[in-house]
Design an enzyme around this catalytic site. Structure first.
Site, short mmCIF file in Angstrom:
data_model
loop_
_atom_site.label_atom_id
_atom_site.label_comp_id
_atom_site.label_asym_id
_atom_site.label_seq_id
_atom_site.Cartn_x
_atom_site.Cartn_y
_atom_site.Cartn_z
N SER A 172 0.84 -1.19 0.00
CA SER A 172 0.00 0.00 0.00
C SER A 172 0.88 1.25 0.00
O SER A 172 1.68 1.45 -0.91
CB SER A 172 -0.95 -0.05 1.20
OG SER A 172 -2.02 0.84 1.07
N ASP A 199 -9.32 -6.44 -4.48
CA ASP A 199 -8.88 -5.36 -3.60
C ASP A 199 -9.80 -4.14 -3.77
O ASP A 199 -9.83 -3.54 -4.84
CB ASP A 199 -7.44 -4.97 -3.93
CG ASP A 199 -6.82 -4.00 -2.94
OD1 ASP A 199 -7.57 -3.35 -2.18
OD2 ASP A 199 -5.58 -3.89 -2.91
N HIS A 257 -7.20 -6.41 -0.01
CA HIS A 257 -6.06 -5.52 0.18
C HIS A 257 -4.94 -6.18 1.00
O HIS A 257 -3.78 -5.84 0.85
CB HIS A 257 -6.52 -4.23 0.86
CG HIS A 257 -5.57 -3.09 0.74
ND1 HIS A 257 -5.09 -2.64 -0.48
CD2 HIS A 257 -5.00 -2.28 1.68
CE1 HIS A 257 -4.29 -1.61 -0.30
NE2 HIS A 257 -4.20 -1.38 1.00
#
Length: 281
Positions: free
Chosen positions: A126, A231, A259
């Site tokens: 991320s 995701d 995610h």
């Protein structure tokens, strides 16, 4: 009754687990006047830096990697850090300017060099994936390999609306809130999360959402892109955008993944990572 051969296999496996579990340590190193907290596991000569996501830390984001990757990669040392202003690397108070990804990349470089690494591999999730791309573009000789997931080179309007809908942390499930409330305290957790969202809004308003578009075409290090196909945090357009611009990158998908593929599918994830670093994938 346990057969002797089976008993020995179980005993051997437990011995491996115990050896690596006892080889995990948590400590701090001063870098530029900041005491940076990190967790280290394994004792191989090659280094791997684990870069957490937004407001994350070593333990909240990478527990299965810290505990299990060393057994798959005995020639590596796993290092998971809390970036300055996150987790136990406080003080300082976290600052979210339009250059905070670039600053994290420089801190990460200085941090690993302070630990004695002239080069190392990076795993970025991320926000940590964005920082990884910036570092790989700017410090090509420093980065041996890069593995990223859940990251994009920019943020779009749909994603801005999504994170705005997540601003009120009281609407989160207890499972999602608990580790971060424990890390920061309930009040500071809500505050730092809101500050991060404000930073994303500023990127969108002032830079058309751009995090590192100009950087990714400069990346030449061996790269593996992992992707949770379901995701909800990143738009589908990001994966083909990055794959097109990082020449020679490899790709592996988790069809049901969201995610947090490294947590939900930790064994599969760790094996894919290990095979890539061992040049088997």
């Amino acid at each position: 009754m346990i057969r002797p051969r089976l008993f020995q296999s179980v005993k051997s496996a437990l011995g491996v687990i115990k050896r690596f579990a006892s080889n995990i340590s948590e400590q701090k190193v001063n870098v530029g006047g900041i005491d940076i907290n990190y967790v280290k596991s394994g004792d191989g000569p090659n280094g791997i830096l684990l870069m957490p996501g937004a407001i994350g830390s070593a333990w909240t984001d990478f527990k299965p990697q810290i505990e299990k990757l060393p057994s798959l990669l005995p020639d590596y040392t796993i290092i998971a850090w809390d970036p300055p202003g996150y987790g136990k690397s406080i003080p300082p108070r976290r600052q979210f300017g339009l250059d905070f990804f670039q600053k994290d990349a420089e801190w990460a470089k200085d941090f690993m060099q302070a630990l004695g690494y002239s080069s190392f591999s990076i795993l970025g999730w991320s926000d940590g994936g964005i920082t990884s791309m910036i570092m790989a573009a700017k410090h090509r000789r420093l980065v041996d390999n890069m593995i990223i997931w859940g990251a994009g080179a920019y943020i779009n309007e749909k994603e801005i609306k999504l994170i705005e809908g997540m601003r009120d942390v009281s609407t989160w499930s207890q499972r999602m809130r608990e580790p971060l409330e424990k890390l920061y305290g309930p009040e500071r957790f809500a505050e730092i999360w809101s500050e991060w969202i404000d930073a994303m809004l500023e990127f969108f308003k002032q830079r058309n959402g751009n995090f590192c578009r100009e950087d990714i075409e400069k990346i030449v290090v061996p790269t593996l892109i992992l992707h949770g196909v379901k995701d909800p945090m990143i738009a589908e357009e990001h994966i083909p955008y990055i794959r097109k611009r990082i020449l020679g990158c490899r790709y592996y998908s988790f069809p049901e993944g969201k995610h947090n593929i490294h947590l939900k599918y930790s064994d599969e994830f760790n094996n894919v990572v290990a095979n890539f670093l061992l040049q088997k994938y």
